[in-house]
Write an enzyme that holds these catalytic residues in place. Structure first.
Site, PDB file in Angstrom:
ATOM      1  N   GLU A 133     -14.014 -74.425  83.006  1.00  0.00           N
ATOM      2  CA  GLU A 133     -13.062 -73.321  82.867  1.00  0.00           C
ATOM      3  C   GLU A 133     -12.635 -73.338  81.403  1.00  0.00           C
ATOM      4  OE1 GLU A 133     -10.386 -71.627  81.768  1.00  0.00           O
ATOM      5  OE2 GLU A 133      -8.834 -72.415  83.103  1.00  0.00           O
ATOM      6  N   GLU A 142      -9.334 -70.117  71.457  1.00  0.00           N
ATOM      7  CA  GLU A 142      -9.475 -71.572  71.650  1.00  0.00           C
ATOM      8  C   GLU A 142     -10.881 -72.070  71.331  1.00  0.00           C
ATOM      9  OE1 GLU A 142      -8.014 -73.077  75.371  1.00  0.00           O
ATOM     10  OE2 GLU A 142      -6.202 -71.849  75.311  1.00  0.00           O
TER      11      GLU A 142
END
Length: 381
Positions: A133, A142
């Site tokens: 995930e 990110e």
């Protein structure tokens, strides 16, 4: 730096974590409260659980790699689905909690938790499935997908599977209740600066006006150019969403992810417009972005039951990702049939590769044929 801090820094370095990157990014994931927030996201949890359990035959007897395992939930499900061996890799001390959870669920003979980055660790064998995930705000914030692709290139056997297998970004124009508030706050800050400049001159004999443009740019970035997390409702949309790009995780490269150029064309919808019950033009105050990921298996072994996780605007329970809202100032007056066409460019921030800069270069063509071009820059921080 004291001795304990020095030892901690050296420990993180040994695990392949850059000290600055740990402080800015990884450290937030080593706390249970943060994991709890994600574990309470029902849409997220149900999609991953269904993807594994409803396609358990793909996992039976297989070797699985969980990249960024966090609490270890995906590794545990993989083992429960029948995996022969699961390597759960976690860069932070959350790995200690994952080990405890695995042992408590009596799966330590199947699941091996490894603390460190996937780039720094060695596995004793190739894997059949990589599950992760990895998604951030607007999908790519990110840059964790880099680690998944590194693992794919190094450890995934030919014909192996990625869960999820595909990801799609979407964009739609919206009306935003927050828009006017942000513009007012921006204007208030500029007024406050003017008073400040006068006060500094009168009281202390120092002229700060030379910094006025810098202050304005700073406030514009914060209030008007920084994308906002929002729980957008379907009724806010002014058009059907446009799919910007679909990534096939079996083939996409890290180099391609560094800059994505996505064409888009959006036509204001009569049906969506009617929901706002207006006689005249409506204000397009922002664009809204979100993503889907799909669990399709591989071309050699497609999932018997494909599963989709979407972060699209919904009426009730939003995901923890919500949507990213890009406020447009000044806003656009539009009516059904108006077209917004151009390109959206997503690139990594040059100061921090985990953050994103988003450029929109587009034209607004009205029903009367008037055409105006716009270039806007936004920041996902």
């Amino acid at each position: 730096m004291d001795g304990a801090s020095d030892r901690n820094a050296q420990e993180e370095e040994r695990k392949g974590v850059d000290e600055a990157d740990f402080a800015n990014y990884f450290c937030t994931y080593e706390f249970l409260y943060h994991q709890k927030e994600m574990l309470e996201d029902a849409a997220r949890m149900n999609a991953y659980h269904d993807a594994v359990m409803r396609n358990a035959k793909l996992f039976e007897g297989r070797v699985v790699l969980d990249v960024g395992c966090g609490s270890g939930i995906l590794a545990i499900w993989s083992a429960q689905a029948g995996a022969r061996r699961v390597y759960a890799v976690e860069a932070t001390r959350m790995a200690e909690h994952a080990k405890v959870l695995v042992e408590h669920n009596k799966l330590e003979n199947v699941v091996t938790v490894l603390e460190g980055t996937v780039e720094s660790l060695e596995l004793p064998e190739q894997v059949d499935i990589i599950i992760s995930e990895w998604m951030g705000y607007f999908l790519l914030r990110e840059s964790m997908l880099d680690s998944v692709l590194h693992a794919r290139d190094k450890w995934l056997r030919p014909g192996g599977m990625l869960f999820p297998s595909h990801a799609t970004l979407y964009l739609a124009p919206i009306v935003s209740e927050e828009h006017e508030q942000k513009v007012e706050q921006y204007d208030d800050e500029l007024d406050s600066w003017e008073y400040f400049v006068q006060r500094m001159q009168q009281a202390y004999g120092v002229d700060f006006r030379v910094l006025s443009d810098r202050f304005e740019n700073e406030q514009r970035k914060y209030f008007l150019q920084t994308a906002r997390w929002a729980d957008v409702k379907p009724g806010a949309l002014l058009a059907e969403p446009c799919a910007l790009v679909t990534l096939d995780l079996s083939t996409v490269t890290v180099e391609e992810l560094k800059t994505l150029n996505c064409p888009f064309e959006i036509q204001i919808s009569e049906e969506k417009f009617a929901l706002h019950d207006l006689d005249g033009p409506e204000e397009l105050q922002a664009f809204c972005g979100w993503f889907d990921v799909d669990f399709r298996g591989s071309s050699e072994e497609p999932a018997a039951i494909p599963i989709k996780l979407t972060t699209q605007p919904v009426e009730h329970a939003s995901t923890h990702w919500g949507q990213q809202v890009f406020h447009v100032h000044p806003s656009h007056l539009c009516v059904p049939g108006d077209i917004f066409k151009g390109h959206l460019r997503i690139q990594r921030n040059r100061h921090n590769q985990r953050l994103l800069d988003v450029w929109m270069d587009y034209a607004h063509t009205t029903q009367q044929g008037d055409r105006r071009s716009h270039v806007r820059c936004f920041y996902i921080e």
